[in-house]
Structure formats: C-alpha cells, structure tokens
Design an enzyme around this catalytic site. Structure first.
Site, PDB file in Angstrom:
ATOM      1  N   CYS A 114     -67.998  38.827 138.004  1.00 22.41           N
ATOM      2  CA  CYS A 114     -68.837  39.723 138.814  1.00 22.41           C
ATOM      3  C   CYS A 114     -68.080  40.373 139.968  1.00 22.41           C
ATOM      4  O   CYS A 114     -68.577  41.306 140.592  1.00 22.41           O
ATOM      5  CB  CYS A 114     -70.053  38.973 139.339  1.00 22.41           C
ATOM      6  SG  CYS A 114     -71.029  38.222 138.021  1.00 22.41           S
ATOM      7  N   HIS A 255     -72.761  43.449 144.784  1.00 17.73           N
ATOM      8  CA  HIS A 255     -73.003  43.040 143.396  1.00 17.73           C
ATOM      9  C   HIS A 255     -74.485  42.694 143.260  1.00 17.73           C
ATOM     10  O   HIS A 255     -75.033  41.940 144.071  1.00 17.73           O
ATOM     11  CB  HIS A 255     -72.119  41.838 143.062  1.00 17.73           C
ATOM     12  CG  HIS A 255     -72.524  41.120 141.821  1.00 17.73           C
ATOM     13  ND1 HIS A 255     -72.761  41.790 140.628  1.00 17.73           N
ATOM     14  CD2 HIS A 255     -72.761  39.802 141.581  1.00 17.73           C
ATOM     15  CE1 HIS A 255     -73.127  40.897 139.714  1.00 17.73           C
ATOM     16  NE2 HIS A 255     -73.130  39.694 140.269  1.00 17.73           N
ATOM     17  N   ASN A 285     -78.618  41.431 136.546  1.00 13.47           N
ATOM     18  CA  ASN A 285     -77.229  41.226 136.919  1.00 13.47           C
ATOM     19  C   ASN A 285     -76.332  41.689 135.765  1.00 13.47           C
ATOM     20  O   ASN A 285     -76.273  41.042 134.726  1.00 13.47           O
ATOM     21  CB  ASN A 285     -77.015  39.735 137.214  1.00 13.47           C
ATOM     22  CG  ASN A 285     -75.574  39.378 137.536  1.00 13.47           C
ATOM     23  OD1 ASN A 285     -74.655  40.157 137.320  1.00 13.47           O
ATOM     24  ND2 ASN A 285     -75.379  38.172 138.054  1.00 13.47           N
TER      25      ASN A 285
END
Length: 330
Positions: A114, A255, A285
């Site tokens: 990520c 993020h 996500n």
C-alpha cells in the site's frame, strides 16, 4: 543541460466495471452494510472480472496520464509499476509497455504494498534528478480480489481493485518539495500475503518446497495503531524537510485504507476535513492504486488545481510507510 527538477504533469485512473456493494457481501459472510460503513467508511468496491487483467487496467490509467501530460507513449523513458498483484510473478510492467506502445521505455515492477505509489514516486524522482530519464510513467495498480479470502469477514469487506497513474517530467523548477520513506520488518507479521510451502522430495536426499500463495491475513487493530501513529509523524518530518507548515498544504491525499484512519490522521495533524481527499466509500482499499486514483479524481473534478501543494502518504504491508509533498503541475 538537463533539467533536474521534477513536475507531475498528468494523471489517470481505471477501475473494473463490476461494483460490489456492502449489501452483496452479506450473502457471503455474516456482516451488514451498517457494520462495514461505520467501521471503515466503505460502501462499495470494484472487482475485476476474469477477463480484466492488471496489465489492461494499468495501461488504461497510464494512457490517460500520458494524454493529460501532453506527451506520447513514445516519449516515455521509464515505466514503473507499483503492484503486489502482478498478472505474472516475473513482473507485469513490460506487458504494459507493449500494450501502450511505449517502445523506448524501460519497464519494471516495484513492490511495497500500500506504500507502493509513494515509494514509486520517490524512485522515479531519483532517475529524473540524476538526469537519466526525462519522462516517467508511474502506475499504482492492484487486483486484491484475487487474493482475498471471501469467507473472512474481517478482510473481505476492505479491499477493491483498480489502477492509477501519473507522469513525472524533468522540469526547470523542482516541484517535489520533500519525502520520507520508512520500513519496519519486525512488524511484518501484522499484514501478509504469504507463500505457503509444502516440502517435496525430488530425489532421495534432495528436498525442495512447492506451494502457493495464501489469502491476505491482517491484524486490523495493530495496523490501525501503526497507521495512526506513524503517518502523522512521517508527514511532519516531510513538512520540516520541505520548510512548510501544515496550513500551507492544500490537499492531504492518504492511502485510502479506512475512513477512521483518515479522520484520526487529519485530527492529529490539525488539518481541516475539507482538505482531506477521500473516495474509499466507492472503491475500498485498492492498495498501491488508492492514492493515484484519489488524486486523479480530484484533478478531474477541478478540486486540485495547478500549483496546489499536496501531501501524500502511503502505509501498509512490510510494514512500510512514507510521505511526499509536491506541487501539482508544471
């Protein structure tokens, strides 16, 4: 004389056609729309169909970024693909190069989960600052639906698929104002997509392992604690490096992991919510893709304007985390 500054001159994004709403997940696991929304802020996510590859999604996002930057695929010197879910374990960047017709570009994958987009941004910047390359296409793309355990209600509600891209170009003035990258492998076990091996005897006395990757496992509590502590810290450090204060930041693009994390980080930094870009309600996500997708949407909506100062921060498996501050456009 080479221009050794950096400008981020174009963005693009692409997500799969199929949308999967929270309500639909109640058919797979014991959960509810209300439970997912209040704990994560996610309402739906996109999932790639068997015919949608990472390379094609990434190439679509890349094409948009190239067009917005006003260059052609032949102008691209380097393609950096930040991904943890390549179509090919040897790397997918070269397939994207072929798909785009970027015949001059060298292409390779970079894996930092990520944090991949931020790590990729800093990596791309080094090639430009040393005068080696002028035009770099950076893509963050992941298809996490391939690697989610759809029976695990703690993780299957979180993730989605997508791709986002930016073009970095050599520029007279340097628009990348600062960055900080961090890793802590001692906390690696909190978030994994691990290879699990079975021992196999090839011939007597010679043993090898063969196996496959197991679905994502995560300790949500620990990852949350890590993000809320480390992200404000790393942004503060980068602000100091850039000689800026928090009120000089126009937009915070984190993020897109969890709305609670976004809120907690904004609160700790004392940054108003209207400066925080959030689109995770629609996409979940998307790992390395989340920052560039959010960035591209905000640019195309006219929120982010040329010369705006943007702080981005990625965090995730590794554990890895990092931040960068840049001004949008030339």
């Amino acid at each position: 004389m080479h221009k050794l500054g950096i400008a981020i001159t174009g963005s693009g994004s692409a997500v799969p056609e199929t949308s999967l709403a929270n309500e639909a997940l109640t058919e797979l696991v014991e959960t509810s729309d209300e439970w997912i929304t209040t704990r994560t802020g996610i309402r739906q996510r996109r999932v790639a169909s068997p015919t949608e590859s990472l390379s094609l999604l990434a190439a679509k996002a890349g094409r948009q970024a190239i067009a917005q930057a006003g260059i052609t695929p032949e102008d691209v010197d380097l393609i950096l693909l930040a991904t943890s879910t390549p179509d090919d374990l040897f790397g997918s960047a070269c397939q994207i190069q072929a798909e785009l017709g970027a015949t001059k570009a060298v292409a390779f994958d970079l894996t930092a989960a990520c944090s991949g987009f931020v790590f990729g941004l800093v990596t791309a910047a080094q090639y430009i600052r040393t005068g080696v390359y002028q035009n770099v296409l950076l893509i963050g793309a992941d298809i996490l639906s391939r690697w989610v355990d759809w029976q695990d209600r703690r993780t299957c509600v979180l993730f989605g698929d997508g791709a986002g891209a930016v073009i970095l170009q050599a520029n007279e003035s340097d628009r990348l104002l600062g960055f900080t990258l961090k890793s802590d492998g001692s906390q690696n076990h909190y978030l994994n997509l691990a290879y699990q091996a079975a021992a196999k005897e090839l011939i007597p006395g010679v043993n090898i392992s063969q196996g496959k990757y197991h679905p994502i496992t995560m300790n949500g509590k620990e990852v949350y604690r890590f993000a809320v502590q480390k992200v404000p810290e790393v942004i503060d450090k980068t602000l100091f490096q850039a000689n800026l204060t928090i009120d000089q930041i126009d937009w915070l693009v984190l993020h897109q992991a969890n709305q609670r994390i976004l809120d907690a980080v904004a609160q700790r930094l004392n940054i108003p919510n209207d400066k925080v870009i959030s689109n995770l309600a629609n996409y979940g996500n998307t790992s390395a893709a989340s920052i560039p997708i959010a960035l591209d949407e905000a640019v195309r909506q006219g929120k982010i304007k040329p010369n705006d100062t943007i702080a981005v921060s990625g965090f995730g498996a590794g554990l890895t985390w990092g931040a960068a501050i840049f001004q949008w456009g030339r």
